[in-house]
Design an enzyme around this catalytic site. Sequence first.
Site, mmCIF file in Angstrom:
data_model
loop_
_atom_site.group_PDB
_atom_site.id
_atom_site.type_symbol
_atom_site.label_atom_id
_atom_site.label_comp_id
_atom_site.label_asym_id
_atom_site.label_seq_id
_atom_site.Cartn_x
_atom_site.Cartn_y
_atom_site.Cartn_z
ATOM 1 N N HIS A 18 10.512 -31.290 17.742
ATOM 2 C CA HIS A 18 9.210 -30.895 17.199
ATOM 3 C C HIS A 18 8.041 -31.123 18.154
ATOM 4 C CE1 HIS A 18 8.998 -35.219 16.475
ATOM 5 N NE2 HIS A 18 7.697 -35.082 16.240
ATOM 6 N N ARG A 19 8.246 -31.902 19.204
ATOM 7 C CA ARG A 19 7.153 -32.144 20.150
ATOM 8 C C ARG A 19 7.175 -31.173 21.331
ATOM 9 N NH1 ARG A 19 6.963 -38.813 20.305
ATOM 10 N NH2 ARG A 19 5.910 -39.065 18.289
ATOM 11 N N GLY A 20 8.207 -30.375 21.450
ATOM 12 C CA GLY A 20 8.264 -29.378 22.508
ATOM 13 C C GLY A 20 7.421 -28.171 22.171
ATOM 14 N N MET A 21 7.310 -27.250 23.118
ATOM 15 C CA MET A 21 6.486 -26.061 22.894
ATOM 16 C C MET A 21 6.992 -25.257 21.707
ATOM 17 S SD MET A 21 5.416 -22.976 25.505
ATOM 18 C CE MET A 21 7.097 -22.538 25.930
ATOM 19 N N GLY A 23 9.227 -26.249 19.262
ATOM 20 C CA GLY A 23 9.246 -27.056 18.048
ATOM 21 C C GLY A 23 7.864 -27.236 17.442
ATOM 22 N N LEU A 111 18.562 -22.123 18.552
ATOM 23 C CA LEU A 111 17.780 -21.321 19.487
ATOM 24 C C LEU A 111 18.361 -21.430 20.887
ATOM 25 C CD1 LEU A 111 15.637 -22.341 17.160
ATOM 26 C CD2 LEU A 111 14.009 -21.228 18.680
ATOM 27 N N SER A 113 18.454 -19.138 24.824
ATOM 28 C CA SER A 113 17.495 -18.697 25.829
ATOM 29 C C SER A 113 18.079 -17.494 26.540
ATOM 30 C CB SER A 113 17.216 -19.816 26.837
ATOM 31 O OG SER A 113 16.514 -19.316 27.958
ATOM 32 N N CYS A 115 18.035 -16.609 29.447
ATOM 33 C CA CYS A 115 18.569 -16.856 30.791
ATOM 34 C C CYS A 115 20.075 -17.095 30.767
ATOM 35 C CB CYS A 115 17.857 -18.027 31.452
ATOM 36 S SG CYS A 115 18.153 -19.620 30.677
ATOM 37 N N TYR A 142 22.777 -25.091 32.356
ATOM 38 C CA TYR A 142 22.017 -24.912 31.108
ATOM 39 C C TYR A 142 22.618 -23.783 30.285
ATOM 40 C CZ TYR A 142 18.075 -23.720 28.046
ATOM 41 O OH TYR A 142 17.293 -23.437 26.961
ATOM 42 N N LEU A 172 9.096 -17.737 27.205
ATOM 43 C CA LEU A 172 8.040 -18.143 26.289
ATOM 44 C C LEU A 172 6.872 -18.777 27.026
ATOM 45 C CD1 LEU A 172 10.367 -19.817 23.652
ATOM 46 C CD2 LEU A 172 9.350 -17.534 23.492
#
Length: 319
Positions: A18-21, A23, A111, A113, A115, A142, A172
């Site tokens: 929740h503290r990430g971009m 989230g 979620l 990505s 890439c 990754y 994003l």
Amino acid sequence: MASLPFELRGKTVYVAGHRGMVGSALVRRLAAEHVELLTTPRNEVDLRDQAAVNAWFATRRPQAVFLAAAKVGGIVANNTLRAEFLYDNLAIASNVIHAAHVHGAEKLMFLGSSCIYPKLAPQPLREDSMLTGPLEPTNEPYAIAKIAGFKMVEAYRSQYGADFINVMPTNLYGRGDNYHPEYSHVVAALIRRFHEAKVAGAKEVAVWGTGTPRREFLYVDDLADACIHLMKNYSDSELVNIGTGEDITIAEFARVVAATVGYTGEIGFDASRPDGTPRKLLDVSRLAKLGWRASTKLEDGIRLAYQAYLSEIREPAEC
């Protein structure tokens, strides 16, 4: 088959990361859904710790889960911290997905990505392109971890009938991004570089790579809105791309960022730095058929992202 729409109102909803971009954008968007929001600060629950994750789920028992937690970064971070990107993301995905199943979560969204699609897959990238060719070498660890997460979701859905779904966001940007000078993604990196060059009066800014790769960019609050839409209205084993359906060269994009920031010097290109995948544009026809399209224009989104950067300037935290 799960019943649709899946109602969020009144449910306990866990946003992992929740503290990430991503989230934090989900948290902002969920404020309009009248849910009981659950979060886990990293100093309380390390999502790489299976026992800690299981104990938290056993106690809190969220009804819906958005799995947005991940070890993330730009091309240099991916290529430098290869072991961390593989281990951390494998651990996070396996721990949260399994705990959600064991403790009765009604729905989960994982979620990924974009890439993780093959480096030379046909453009625009269709959802069925995954695993059809070699990955981009610089972000292979990754990508492998995220592919494993997708396959876990598919397996738990197939074996247990879990209402777990996969989504694939494009590149994003926006509020809450990481502006580390080496490890950030291209949007945040360019916003910081052009801003600092403007302040310093620099005559030239060097953009990494040749400037020729094409990229698609989605404002993070648009992503959050798409995720809520799909959580409510989608339930199937096939993943769903989330993007704008439009792309731009890095050189063109750099000029957009420079103009937004107000930098008027020269823009050069450092070809000694890796370009990454030549093109990465998502086919968003499946998403469009499900009733959602991005609403934030690139120039408007970059302006909002720059305003956020100006209000958030600080020493970057580990992402």
